[in-house]
Scaffold this motif. Structure first.
Motif, mmCIF file in Angstrom:
data_model
loop_
_atom_site.group_PDB
_atom_site.id
_atom_site.type_symbol
_atom_site.label_atom_id
_atom_site.label_comp_id
_atom_site.label_asym_id
_atom_site.label_seq_id
_atom_site.Cartn_x
_atom_site.Cartn_y
_atom_site.Cartn_z
ATOM 1 N N HIS A 44 0.834 -1.208 0.000
ATOM 2 C CA HIS A 44 0.000 0.000 0.000
ATOM 3 C C HIS A 44 0.866 1.254 0.000
ATOM 4 C CE1 HIS A 44 -4.276 -1.374 1.257
ATOM 5 N NE2 HIS A 44 -3.676 -2.311 0.553
ATOM 6 N N GLY A 45 1.893 1.268 0.852
ATOM 7 C CA GLY A 45 2.771 2.434 0.912
ATOM 8 C C GLY A 45 3.475 2.686 -0.402
ATOM 9 N N LEU A 46 3.930 1.618 -1.050
ATOM 10 C CA LEU A 46 4.601 1.751 -2.338
ATOM 11 C C LEU A 46 3.641 2.258 -3.403
ATOM 12 C CD1 LEU A 46 7.396 1.204 -3.617
ATOM 13 C CD2 LEU A 46 6.530 -1.042 -4.305
ATOM 14 N N THR A 47 2.404 1.775 -3.348
ATOM 15 C CA THR A 47 1.380 2.226 -4.299
ATOM 16 C C THR A 47 1.091 3.704 -4.120
ATOM 17 O OG1 THR A 47 0.363 0.031 -4.330
ATOM 18 C CG2 THR A 47 -0.978 1.868 -5.110
ATOM 19 N N TRP A 48 0.965 4.139 -2.874
ATOM 20 C CA TRP A 48 0.716 5.555 -2.608
ATOM 21 C C TRP A 48 1.870 6.410 -3.107
ATOM 22 C CZ3 TRP A 48 -1.612 6.052 3.011
ATOM 23 C CH2 TRP A 48 -2.794 5.320 3.073
ATOM 24 N N ASP A 49 3.085 5.969 -2.819
ATOM 25 C CA ASP A 49 4.258 6.729 -3.258
ATOM 26 C C ASP A 49 4.239 6.890 -4.779
ATOM 27 O OD1 ASP A 49 6.691 8.070 -3.097
ATOM 28 O OD2 ASP A 49 7.871 6.240 -3.181
ATOM 29 N N LYS A 50 3.891 5.837 -5.480
ATOM 30 C CA LYS A 50 3.892 5.884 -6.946
ATOM 31 C C LYS A 50 2.834 6.832 -7.488
ATOM 32 C CE LYS A 50 3.827 2.966 -11.068
ATOM 33 N NZ LYS A 50 3.794 1.576 -11.591
ATOM 34 N N VAL A 51 1.596 6.740 -6.968
ATOM 35 C CA VAL A 51 0.530 7.585 -7.525
ATOM 36 C C VAL A 51 0.693 9.039 -7.103
ATOM 37 C CG1 VAL A 51 -1.140 5.718 -7.782
ATOM 38 C CG2 VAL A 51 -1.054 6.985 -5.624
ATOM 39 N N PHE A 52 1.289 9.300 -5.936
ATOM 40 C CA PHE A 52 1.552 10.681 -5.546
ATOM 41 C C PHE A 52 2.625 11.307 -6.438
ATOM 42 C CE2 PHE A 52 0.275 9.659 -0.901
ATOM 43 C CZ PHE A 52 -1.063 9.746 -1.245
ATOM 44 N N ARG A 53 3.462 10.472 -7.034
ATOM 45 C CA ARG A 53 4.495 10.958 -7.955
ATOM 46 C C ARG A 53 3.964 11.056 -9.391
ATOM 47 N NH1 ARG A 53 6.777 11.845 -3.461
ATOM 48 N NH2 ARG A 53 8.370 10.468 -2.637
ATOM 49 N N THR A 54 3.358 9.975 -9.883
ATOM 50 C CA THR A 54 3.053 9.891 -11.321
ATOM 51 C C THR A 54 1.600 9.579 -11.636
ATOM 52 O OG1 THR A 54 3.701 7.545 -11.354
ATOM 53 C CG2 THR A 54 5.420 9.168 -11.849
ATOM 54 N N GLY A 55 0.702 9.610 -10.656
ATOM 55 C CA GLY A 55 -0.706 9.319 -10.907
ATOM 56 C C GLY A 55 -1.321 10.291 -11.909
ATOM 57 N N GLN A 56 -2.241 9.771 -12.734
ATOM 58 C CA GLN A 56 -2.845 10.563 -13.797
ATOM 59 C C GLN A 56 -4.101 11.324 -13.365
ATOM 60 O OE1 GLN A 56 -1.313 10.853 -16.893
ATOM 61 N NE2 GLN A 56 0.294 9.824 -15.701
ATOM 62 N N GLY A 57 -4.593 11.057 -12.152
ATOM 63 C CA GLY A 57 -5.750 11.802 -11.660
ATOM 64 C C GLY A 57 -7.094 11.234 -12.067
ATOM 65 N N ASN A 58 -7.129 10.172 -12.846
ATOM 66 C CA ASN A 58 -8.382 9.540 -13.261
ATOM 67 C C ASN A 58 -8.700 8.396 -12.307
ATOM 68 O OD1 ASN A 58 -10.627 8.631 -14.604
ATOM 69 N ND2 ASN A 58 -9.493 7.650 -16.264
ATOM 70 N N LYS A 59 -9.577 8.659 -11.356
ATOM 71 C CA LYS A 59 -9.948 7.704 -10.311
ATOM 72 C C LYS A 59 -8.743 7.280 -9.478
ATOM 73 C CE LYS A 59 -13.984 5.893 -12.726
ATOM 74 N NZ LYS A 59 -14.676 4.689 -13.233
#
Length: 237
Positions: free
Chosen positions: A63-78
């Motif tokens: 979960h922590g790794l997933t959060w780190d990734k989307v906070f860096r490169t997430g596209q904002g779609n859901k």
């Protein structure tokens, strides 16, 4: 729903001063994400391990790794909108800096330009974020005498150009024209909304036929950068 200070205009008048603030509405909606695992009861019974503690630790790491990734490169779609994603709702391309870099490498001139692009209130609390490959590239620079210039002001293990840095595996690490390679800024202006931190469901019967136990970890989170002028994003030329 939260108001954001999107822009400000100052008008000076004779013996008076007025400040006009433009408030821009933004909405943050936590989205669900989950990960799952299943494992054999035979292993648990023979090893005597605390499977609940072990799996909780592993799912927490994922979960922590997933959060780190989307906070860096997430596209904002859901999902959260990352700081490395160009968007008018977060950090637009107006905050991109490529001056001083080459098409394949980060140069000191480019880093200086990025830092100088921040206003003083944001610069004094700023942090760099690089991929470890980018830090390695910076560390391997040599001057005309073949010496490494990573020295006071660009001090190993502490700061780069007098500011702390973070090396994240989730930051971009492709070095070619127009690619983002670093970001610098005051990251208190990244808002995160956690509706559900982490919840783990245990499924004993679902995998009973195969003598296994299943666990699913769920969370609900959203995030996005606000006040784009608090950051500069470094790209290659």
């Amino acid at each position: 729903m939260q108001p954001i200070i999107g822009a400000s205009k100052q008008r000076l008048r004779w013996k008076s001063r007025s400040v006009v603030l433009c408030l821009v509405e933004t909405r943050i909606h936590p989205h669900c994400f989950r990960c799952a695992c299943h494992y054999g009861l035979r292993l648990v019974n023979r090893s005597g391990i605390n499977d609940g503690q072990l799996v909780t630790s592993c799912l927490g790491y994922i979960h922590g790794l997933t959060w780190d990734k989307v906070f860096r490169t997430g596209q904002g779609n859901k999902k959260p909108l990352g700081v490395y994603t160009a968007s008018d709702e977060g950090i637009s391309t107006s905050r991109d800096v490529s001056t001083g870099n080459t098409t394949t490498g980060i140069k000191a001139d480019g880093q200086i330009e990025a830092k100088a692009g921040l206003r003083e209130p944001y610069r004094i609390k700023a942090t760099w974020i690089f991929h470890p490959d980018a830090v390695k590239q910076i560390r391997k620079r040599k001057d005309g005498d073949g010496q490494y210039p990573w020295s006071p002001g660009i001090a190993e293990g502490k700061t780069i150009l007098g500011l702390p840095y973070v090396a994240s595996q989730c930051a971009p690490n492709m070095f070619s024209t127009g690619i983002y390679v670093a970001i610098i800024g005051d990251f208190q202006y990244y808002w995160i909304d956690v509706a559900l931190f982490m919840q783990i469901h245990v499924f004993n019967e679902w995998y009973a036929v195969t003598n296994q136990i299943g666990r699913i970890g769920r969370g609900e989170i959203d995030g996005m950068p606000v006040l784009e002028k608090a950051r500069s994003r470094l790209t290659l030329a």
